[in-house]
Design a protein around this motif. Structure first.
Motif, PDB file in Angstrom:
ATOM      1  N   UNK A  34      -3.979 -13.851  -3.230  1.00 28.91           N
ATOM      2  CA  UNK A  34      -3.810 -15.049  -2.418  1.00 28.91           C
ATOM      3  C   UNK A  34      -4.308 -14.863  -0.995  1.00 28.91           C
ATOM      4  N   UNK A  35      -4.399 -13.621  -0.543  1.00 26.23           N
ATOM      5  CA  UNK A  35      -4.808 -13.346   0.838  1.00 26.23           C
ATOM      6  C   UNK A  35      -5.832 -12.219   0.856  1.00 26.23           C
ATOM      7  N   UNK A  36      -6.782 -12.259   1.800  1.00 28.53           N
ATOM      8  CA  UNK A  36      -7.737 -11.159   1.932  1.00 28.53           C
ATOM      9  C   UNK A  36      -7.110  -9.993   2.690  1.00 28.53           C
ATOM     10  N   UNK A  37      -7.738  -8.833   2.596  1.00 28.75           N
ATOM     11  CA  UNK A  37      -7.276  -7.674   3.363  1.00 28.75           C
ATOM     12  C   UNK A  37      -7.022  -6.436   2.549  1.00 28.75           C
ATOM     13  N   UNK A  38      -6.845  -6.581   1.236  1.00 33.26           N
ATOM     14  CA  UNK A  38      -6.665  -5.409   0.392  1.00 33.26           C
ATOM     15  C   UNK A  38      -5.335  -4.709   0.619  1.00 33.26           C
ATOM     16  N   UNK A  39      -5.277  -3.443   0.263  1.00 36.49           N
ATOM     17  CA  UNK A  39      -4.046  -2.659   0.344  1.00 36.49           C
ATOM     18  C   UNK A  39      -3.471  -2.600   1.760  1.00 36.49           C
ATOM     19  N   UNK A  40      -4.285  -2.503   2.838  1.00 34.79           N
ATOM     20  CA  UNK A  40      -3.693  -2.380   4.175  1.00 34.79           C
ATOM     21  C   UNK A  40      -2.708  -3.483   4.538  1.00 34.79           C
ATOM     22  N   UNK A  41      -2.891  -4.691   4.010  1.00 33.62           N
ATOM     23  CA  UNK A  41      -1.993  -5.765   4.437  1.00 33.62           C
ATOM     24  C   UNK A  41      -0.570  -5.566   3.938  1.00 33.62           C
ATOM     25  N   UNK A  42      -0.355  -4.671   2.961  1.00 27.29           N
ATOM     26  CA  UNK A  42       0.991  -4.355   2.481  1.00 27.29           C
ATOM     27  C   UNK A  42       1.501  -3.026   3.042  1.00 27.29           C
ATOM     28  N   UNK A  43       0.785  -2.439   3.992  1.00 29.59           N
ATOM     29  CA  UNK A  43       1.114  -1.092   4.482  1.00 29.59           C
ATOM     30  C   UNK A  43       1.453  -1.152   5.969  1.00 29.59           C
ATOM     31  N   UNK A  44       2.734  -1.300   6.326  1.00 25.69           N
ATOM     32  CA  UNK A  44       3.089  -1.513   7.736  1.00 25.69           C
ATOM     33  C   UNK A  44       3.029  -0.279   8.614  1.00 25.69           C
ATOM     34  N   UNK A  45       2.811   0.909   8.029  1.00 26.46           N
ATOM     35  CA  UNK A  45       2.755   2.100   8.869  1.00 26.46           C
ATOM     36  C   UNK A  45       1.442   2.138   9.650  1.00 26.46           C
ATOM     37  N   UNK A  46       1.439   2.907  10.719  1.00 26.29           N
ATOM     38  CA  UNK A  46       0.247   3.037  11.553  1.00 26.29           C
ATOM     39  C   UNK A  46      -0.671   4.113  10.977  1.00 26.29           C
ATOM     40  N   UNK A  47      -1.925   4.095  11.439  1.00 29.91           N
ATOM     41  CA  UNK A  47      -2.887   5.089  10.980  1.00 29.91           C
ATOM     42  C   UNK A  47      -4.153   4.487  10.431  1.00 29.91           C
ATOM     43  N   UNK A  48      -4.331   3.169  10.554  1.00 33.01           N
ATOM     44  CA  UNK A  48      -5.521   2.505  10.039  1.00 33.01           C
ATOM     45  C   UNK A  48      -6.534   2.289  11.152  1.00 33.01           C
ATOM     46  N   UNK A  49      -7.800   2.320  10.769  1.00 31.94           N
ATOM     47  CA  UNK A  49      -8.868   2.064  11.713  1.00 31.94           C
ATOM     48  C   UNK A  49      -9.451   3.340  12.272  1.00 31.94           C
ATOM     49  N   UNK A  50     -10.435   3.214  13.181  1.00 34.81           N
ATOM     50  CA  UNK A  50     -11.030   4.394  13.801  1.00 34.81           C
ATOM     51  C   UNK A  50      -9.979   5.206  14.552  1.00 34.81           C
ATOM     52  N   UNK A  51     -10.280   6.475  14.758  1.00 32.48           N
ATOM     53  CA  UNK A  51      -9.305   7.376  15.369  1.00 32.48           C
ATOM     54  C   UNK A  51      -8.845   6.900  16.746  1.00 32.48           C
ATOM     55  N   UNK A  52      -9.736   6.271  17.491  1.00 34.01           N
ATOM     56  CA  UNK A  52      -9.356   5.863  18.852  1.00 34.01           C
ATOM     57  C   UNK A  52      -8.553   4.571  18.863  1.00 34.01           C
ATOM     58  N   UNK A  53      -8.344   3.942  17.683  1.00 31.63           N
ATOM     59  CA  UNK A  53      -7.604   2.682  17.638  1.00 31.63           C
ATOM     60  C   UNK A  53      -6.800   2.628  16.345  1.00 31.63           C
ATOM     61  N   UNK A  54      -5.689   3.362  16.326  1.00 30.33           N
ATOM     62  CA  UNK A  54      -4.887   3.424  15.116  1.00 30.33           C
ATOM     63  C   UNK A  54      -3.942   2.229  15.073  1.00 30.33           C
TER      64      UNK A  54
END
Length: 436
Positions: A56-76
């Protein structure tokens, strides 16, 4: 047409009508790889770019993962924030994101049939990017014996229950797995008020934990049986001492053991790599089917979301060249890994083409490799030796730099990647390292 065929057509009744249309690029999947590919394609003039999502929504697995650590290293970022960044970038670039739309089959080399809330569609594209991601093996695929009670989940099912529907899944839980996602499952369970009584892994070591989120770990242990009727009542474990022990719990979460979600690729006749079980791709992420590209965790199971997004952008660059008239190259040598290495991506070399994403190949190992050296050979000829820094461990990517590609015979046989113990001794020469 025979009388029998006419009778069969009449019995079947009128077939539903499909709305037919055309786009320039059709991206299947809106996880990090699909969204990043759609954003780059739309921003660089690929024409009409459309990304299809069955959820129903775009974004894949990250949208269900509230912990930090996503994205480039300088912008987690946390997962939902990272997903929003990717969605906003794709829509701002002009890509069309269509959700609740399921691709059901191929109707031609670059034509796909869709089922949508508005009805059936048939979409023809000039190029197709497959970015359908990966999924965890459920209990049935892991062949865990016992009863079939409620309370048996994968991490994805847990995250949906906890963060999308706000439900607690149980009171006492066992988490099974050795990858970092096992800790995500444990933190999610604790956040909903569920006690995590054990983290079980058949490996010698569990995932690294922080003191703040530490849970009891049972290593060298496998799940021998699930018990309970109606609702799970316990997990019977076989420890390294050969003794069976029963842990009382009402929830078990099977984590990791990722496999590419490759059904659509197989239906389209896209050849798979036998080691990774994802589509075989060259360094531009082209498959053997002209006009079809593949990117992200569809290629081999799981890598971090930022890696999948980088591959989506890399594939988009190759798509732009293809749309501009660049000919589809022939296939060069195949790359094959020797045990304990599990697989490599990309796993084909084109007759001519760019280096792989970020100038490196990604590998995984089945066991810990302290002081190891990667060796690349073709037809008995040494192409490269690369000592690994530190210890390579399962569930973490090993990078093989691609500086040796210039020495490959593109018309030669397959390229073999193996591992050996570090042979360096005091007073001996360092093995040559080809840096990126």
């Amino acid at each position: 047409m025979s009388r029998r065929e006419l009778a069969g057509d009449a019995a079947a009744g009128p077939q539903p009508r499909r709305r037919e249309r055309a786009v320039d690029v059709l991206v299947v999947g809106t996880g990090p790889a699909g969204l990043a590919a759609a954003a780059r394609l739309a921003a660089h003039g690929a024409g009409k770019v459309e990304a299809i999502e069955r959820d129903q929504d775009p974004g894949g697995i990250p949208r269900h993962s509230p912990h930090r650590g996503f994205g480039p290293r300088h912008r987690l970022l946390d997962g939902p924030s990272y997903a929003r960044v990717l969605v906003d970038a794709a829509t701002a670039a002009g890509a069309v994101l269509r959700t609740s739309a399921t691709v059901t089959d191929w109707a031609g080399p670059l034509t796909l049939d869709l089922t949508t809330p508005a009805g059936l569609e048939r979409v023809t594209a000039r190029a197709v990017v497959l970015a359908t991601g990966a999924r965890e093996r459920p209990r049935s695929a892991r062949l865990v014996p016992g009863t079939r009670p409620d309370g048996v989940l994968t991490t994805g099912e847990l995250l949906r229950c906890a963060h999308r529907f706000g439900r607690r899944v149980g009171s006492r839980a066992v988490v099974v797995g050795s990858e970092p996602v096992a800790l995500t499952a444990a933190r999610t369970l604790r956040g909903t008020g569920t006690q995590v009584v054990a983290l079980v892994t058949d490996r010698e070591h569990g995932p690294p934990q922080s003191p703040r989120h530490r849970v009891p770990v049972l290593t060298g242990t496998t799940v021998a049986e699930l018990t309970g009727r109606g609702r799970l009542t316990g997990v019977r474990l076989l420890g390294p001492d050969g003794v069976l022990r029963l842990i009382a719990c009402d929830t078990v979460v099977f984590t990791g053991d990722w496999i590419p979600d490759h059904e659509l690729a197989r239906h389209g006749g896209v050849p798979l790599d036998p080691a990774t079980r994802g589509p075989a791709v060259d360094t531009a992420l082209r498959t053997a089917r002209p006009g079809v590209f593949a990117a992200g965790n569809l290629l081999r199971g799981t890598e971090p979301a930022a890696t999948a997004a980088d591959e989506g952008r890399h594939a988009a660059t190759a798509v732009l060249r293809h749309l501009g008239g660049s000919p589809w190259p022939g296939t060069g040598p195949r790359l094959r890994c020797e045990p304990p290495l599990l697989g490599i991506t990309p796993n084909l070399l084109p007759a001519a083409g760019p280096p792989p994403p970020h100038g490196r190949f990604l590998l995984r190992t089945a066991q810990r490799l302290p002081h190891a050296v990667l060796v690349v050979e073709q037809g008995g000829r040494l192409l490269h030796r690369q000592p690994l820094l530190g210890t390579a461990v399962p569930d973490r990517a090993v990078h093989l730099w691609a500086g040796w590609l210039g020495g490959v015979d593109r018309d030669g046989g397959e390229i073999r990647v193996s591992v050996m113990s570090d042979f360096r001794q005091p007073g001996t020469a360092e093995p040559p390292i080809l840096a990126p």
